[in-house]
Design a protein around this motif. Structure first.
Motif, PDB file in Angstrom:
ATOM      1  N   LEU A  32       0.834  -1.210   0.000  1.00  0.00           N
ATOM      2  CA  LEU A  32       0.000   0.000   0.000  1.00  0.00           C
ATOM      3  C   LEU A  32       0.867   1.258   0.000  1.00  0.00           C
ATOM      4  O   LEU A  32       0.497   2.266  -0.593  1.00  0.00           O
ATOM      5  CB  LEU A  32      -0.967   0.001   1.188  1.00  0.00           C
ATOM      6  N   TRP A  33       2.019   1.192   0.643  1.00  0.00           N
ATOM      7  CA  TRP A  33       2.951   2.325   0.564  1.00  0.00           C
ATOM      8  C   TRP A  33       3.428   2.530  -0.874  1.00  0.00           C
ATOM      9  O   TRP A  33       3.539   3.651  -1.358  1.00  0.00           O
ATOM     10  CB  TRP A  33       4.150   2.115   1.499  1.00  0.00           C
ATOM     11  N   VAL A  34       3.690   1.423  -1.564  1.00  0.00           N
ATOM     12  CA  VAL A  34       4.094   1.511  -2.977  1.00  0.00           C
ATOM     13  C   VAL A  34       2.970   2.148  -3.793  1.00  0.00           C
ATOM     14  O   VAL A  34       3.215   3.033  -4.623  1.00  0.00           O
ATOM     15  CB  VAL A  34       4.451   0.111  -3.533  1.00  0.00           C
ATOM     16  N   ILE A  35       1.730   1.722  -3.537  1.00  0.00           N
ATOM     17  CA  ILE A  35       0.580   2.278  -4.253  1.00  0.00           C
ATOM     18  C   ILE A  35       0.452   3.773  -3.968  1.00  0.00           C
ATOM     19  O   ILE A  35       0.236   4.583  -4.891  1.00  0.00           O
ATOM     20  CB  ILE A  35      -0.717   1.527  -3.871  1.00  0.00           C
ATOM     21  N   MET A  36       0.600   4.167  -2.702  1.00  0.00           N
ATOM     22  CA  MET A  36       0.483   5.587  -2.359  1.00  0.00           C
ATOM     23  C   MET A  36       1.558   6.415  -3.047  1.00  0.00           C
ATOM     24  O   MET A  36       1.279   7.502  -3.560  1.00  0.00           O
ATOM     25  CB  MET A  36       0.526   5.771  -0.842  1.00  0.00           C
ATOM     26  N   ILE A  37       2.764   5.897  -3.084  1.00  0.00           N
ATOM     27  CA  ILE A  37       3.853   6.618  -3.768  1.00  0.00           C
ATOM     28  C   ILE A  37       3.562   6.711  -5.268  1.00  0.00           C
ATOM     29  O   ILE A  37       3.701   7.777  -5.872  1.00  0.00           O
ATOM     30  CB  ILE A  37       5.210   5.933  -3.490  1.00  0.00           C
ATOM     31  N   MET A  38       3.133   5.587  -5.864  1.00  0.00           N
ATOM     32  CA  MET A  38       2.821   5.595  -7.301  1.00  0.00           C
ATOM     33  C   MET A  38       1.697   6.579  -7.616  1.00  0.00           C
ATOM     34  O   MET A  38       1.753   7.312  -8.607  1.00  0.00           O
ATOM     35  CB  MET A  38       2.428   4.199  -7.782  1.00  0.00           C
ATOM     36  N   MET A  39       0.668   6.607  -6.789  1.00  0.00           N
ATOM     37  CA  MET A  39      -0.469   7.494  -7.049  1.00  0.00           C
ATOM     38  C   MET A  39      -0.105   8.950  -6.815  1.00  0.00           C
ATOM     39  O   MET A  39      -0.591   9.839  -7.521  1.00  0.00           O
ATOM     40  CB  MET A  39      -1.676   7.099  -6.195  1.00  0.00           C
ATOM     41  N   GLY A  40       0.769   9.208  -5.849  1.00  0.00           N
ATOM     42  CA  GLY A  40       1.260  10.572  -5.652  1.00  0.00           C
ATOM     43  C   GLY A  40       2.041  11.049  -6.867  1.00  0.00           C
ATOM     44  O   GLY A  40       1.820  12.156  -7.374  1.00  0.00           O
ATOM     45  N   LEU A  41       2.947  10.189  -7.363  1.00  0.00           N
ATOM     46  CA  LEU A  41       3.707  10.524  -8.570  1.00  0.00           C
ATOM     47  C   LEU A  41       2.794  10.641  -9.788  1.00  0.00           C
ATOM     48  O   LEU A  41       2.971  11.542 -10.623  1.00  0.00           O
ATOM     49  CB  LEU A  41       4.792   9.477  -8.823  1.00  0.00           C
ATOM     50  N   VAL A  86       1.008  13.988  -9.771  1.00  0.00           N
ATOM     51  CA  VAL A  86       1.906  15.070 -10.192  1.00  0.00           C
ATOM     52  C   VAL A  86       2.162  15.003 -11.695  1.00  0.00           C
ATOM     53  O   VAL A  86       2.067  16.027 -12.396  1.00  0.00           O
ATOM     54  CB  VAL A  86       3.232  15.021  -9.401  1.00  0.00           C
ATOM     55  N   MET A  87       2.471  13.811 -12.205  1.00  0.00           N
ATOM     56  CA  MET A  87       2.783  13.679 -13.630  1.00  0.00           C
ATOM     57  C   MET A  87       1.575  14.028 -14.501  1.00  0.00           C
ATOM     58  O   MET A  87       1.719  14.628 -15.564  1.00  0.00           O
ATOM     59  CB  MET A  87       3.272  12.263 -13.946  1.00  0.00           C
ATOM     60  N   ASN A  88       0.377  13.659 -14.047  1.00  0.00           N
ATOM     61  CA  ASN A  88      -0.817  13.988 -14.816  1.00  0.00           C
ATOM     62  C   ASN A  88      -1.160  15.470 -14.726  1.00  0.00           C
ATOM     63  O   ASN A  88      -1.826  16.000 -15.610  1.00  0.00           O
ATOM     64  CB  ASN A  88      -2.003  13.130 -14.371  1.00  0.00           C
ATOM     65  N   LEU A  89      -0.717  16.135 -13.688  1.00  0.00           N
ATOM     66  CA  LEU A  89      -0.940  17.576 -13.590  1.00  0.00           C
ATOM     67  C   LEU A  89      -0.005  18.374 -14.499  1.00  0.00           C
ATOM     68  O   LEU A  89      -0.351  19.464 -14.938  1.00  0.00           O
ATOM     69  CB  LEU A  89      -0.772  18.053 -12.142  1.00  0.00           C
ATOM     70  N   ARG A 122      -4.689  15.509 -18.183  1.00  0.00           N
ATOM     71  CA  ARG A 122      -4.665  16.402 -17.028  1.00  0.00           C
ATOM     72  C   ARG A 122      -6.057  16.525 -16.402  1.00  0.00           C
ATOM     73  O   ARG A 122      -6.218  16.471 -15.194  1.00  0.00           O
ATOM     74  CB  ARG A 122      -4.133  17.775 -17.435  1.00  0.00           C
ATOM     75  N   ASN A 123      -7.077  16.666 -17.242  1.00  0.00           N
ATOM     76  CA  ASN A 123      -8.434  16.872 -16.738  1.00  0.00           C
ATOM     77  C   ASN A 123      -9.101  15.597 -16.245  1.00  0.00           C
ATOM     78  O   ASN A 123      -9.959  15.651 -15.371  1.00  0.00           O
ATOM     79  CB  ASN A 123      -9.303  17.530 -17.802  1.00  0.00           C
ATOM     80  N   LEU A 124      -8.729  14.443 -16.808  1.00  0.00           N
ATOM     81  CA  LEU A 124      -9.354  13.185 -16.415  1.00  0.00           C
ATOM     82  C   LEU A 124      -8.512  12.427 -15.391  1.00  0.00           C
ATOM     83  O   LEU A 124      -8.989  12.076 -14.318  1.00  0.00           O
ATOM     84  CB  LEU A 124      -9.617  12.300 -17.642  1.00  0.00           C
ATOM     85  N   TRP A 125      -7.250  12.166 -15.724  1.00  0.00           N
ATOM     86  CA  TRP A 125      -6.461  11.244 -14.913  1.00  0.00           C
ATOM     87  C   TRP A 125      -5.839  11.868 -13.677  1.00  0.00           C
ATOM     88  O   TRP A 125      -5.604  11.160 -12.681  1.00  0.00           O
ATOM     89  CB  TRP A 125      -5.398  10.559 -15.768  1.00  0.00           C
ATOM     90  N   ALA A 126      -5.568  13.162 -13.660  1.00  0.00           N
ATOM     91  CA  ALA A 126      -5.038  13.789 -12.440  1.00  0.00           C
ATOM     92  C   ALA A 126      -6.041  13.673 -11.296  1.00  0.00           C
ATOM     93  O   ALA A 126      -5.674  13.230 -10.194  1.00  0.00           O
ATOM     94  CB  ALA A 126      -4.639  15.242 -12.688  1.00  0.00           C
ATOM     95  N   PRO A 127      -7.325  14.014 -11.520  1.00  0.00           N
ATOM     96  CA  PRO A 127      -8.286  13.838 -10.416  1.00  0.00           C
ATOM     97  C   PRO A 127      -8.470  12.371 -10.023  1.00  0.00           C
ATOM     98  O   PRO A 127      -8.590  12.056  -8.831  1.00  0.00           O
ATOM     99  CB  PRO A 127      -9.595  14.416 -10.970  1.00  0.00           C
ATOM    100  N   ILE A 128      -8.480  11.473 -11.006  1.00  0.00           N
ATOM    101  CA  ILE A 128      -8.645  10.048 -10.690  1.00  0.00           C
ATOM    102  C   ILE A 128      -7.458   9.548  -9.874  1.00  0.00           C
ATOM    103  O   ILE A 128      -7.640   8.852  -8.869  1.00  0.00           O
ATOM    104  CB  ILE A 128      -8.837   9.220 -11.972  1.00  0.00           C
ATOM    105  N   ALA A 129      -6.256   9.901 -10.267  1.00  0.00           N
ATOM    106  CA  ALA A 129      -5.063   9.477  -9.520  1.00  0.00           C
ATOM    107  C   ALA A 129      -5.099  10.041  -8.101  1.00  0.00           C
ATOM    108  O   ALA A 129      -4.743   9.347  -7.141  1.00  0.00           O
ATOM    109  CB  ALA A 129      -3.791   9.922 -10.243  1.00  0.00           C
ATOM    110  N   PHE A 130      -5.552  11.273  -7.964  1.00  0.00           N
ATOM    111  CA  PHE A 130      -5.640  11.880  -6.632  1.00  0.00           C
ATOM    112  C   PHE A 130      -6.677  11.158  -5.775  1.00  0.00           C
ATOM    113  O   PHE A 130      -6.445  10.893  -4.592  1.00  0.00           O
ATOM    114  CB  PHE A 130      -5.970  13.373  -6.737  1.00  0.00           C
ATOM    115  N   ILE A 131      -7.813  10.833  -6.356  1.00  0.00           N
ATOM    116  CA  ILE A 131      -8.854  10.101  -5.621  1.00  0.00           C
ATOM    117  C   ILE A 131      -8.339   8.734  -5.188  1.00  0.00           C
ATOM    118  O   ILE A 131      -8.565   8.304  -4.045  1.00  0.00           O
ATOM    119  CB  ILE A 131     -10.135   9.980  -6.475  1.00  0.00           C
ATOM    120  N   VAL A 132      -7.622   8.044  -6.079  1.00  0.00           N
ATOM    121  CA  VAL A 132      -7.052   6.738  -5.722  1.00  0.00           C
ATOM    122  C   VAL A 132      -6.020   6.903  -4.606  1.00  0.00           C
ATOM    123  O   VAL A 132      -5.949   6.082  -3.690  1.00  0.00           O
ATOM    124  CB  VAL A 132      -6.441   6.035  -6.959  1.00  0.00           C
TER     125      VAL A 132
END
Length: 93
Positions: free
Chosen positions: A50-59, A62-65, A73-83
């Motif tokens: 889960l730490w790996v998942i949190m790091i991946m989703m944080g990155l 950022v990358m989608n932003l 940017r409009n679709l996947w940044a919010p989805i990655a943030f929600i995940v």
């Protein structure tokens, strides 16, 4: 994939997308296991992953932003943030 290749992705990017789909599927299994829906992975493994998942989703957030692709940017940044938020909440269970 950054929107740099309109249309069909080149073969190396398609392979990377396939690998990503397997990784996402594995992440789903880890999260469901940690949440108690499955019981075939150890709690120590799911805590670590889960730490790996949190790091991946944080990155990923950022990358989608910062991508040039408005769609990503409009679709996947919010989805990655929600995940990311959901994985933090599930980790705290």
């Amino acid at each position: 994939m950054g929107g740099i290749h309109p249309g069909v992705l080149p073969k190396p990017y398609r392979i990377a997308a396939l690998i990503q789909s397997f990784l996402i599927t594995f992440n789903i299994i880890v999260v469901l296991n940690h949440a108690g829906l499955f019981h075939f992975l150890s709690e120590s493994f799911t805590n670590g992953w889960l730490w790996v998942i949190m790091i991946m989703m944080g990155l990923s957030t950022v990358m989608n932003l910062v991508t040039k692709s408005h769609k990503e940017r409009n679709l996947w940044a919010p989805i990655a943030f929600i995940v990311l938020v959901c994985s933090i909440l599930i980790y705290s269970l």
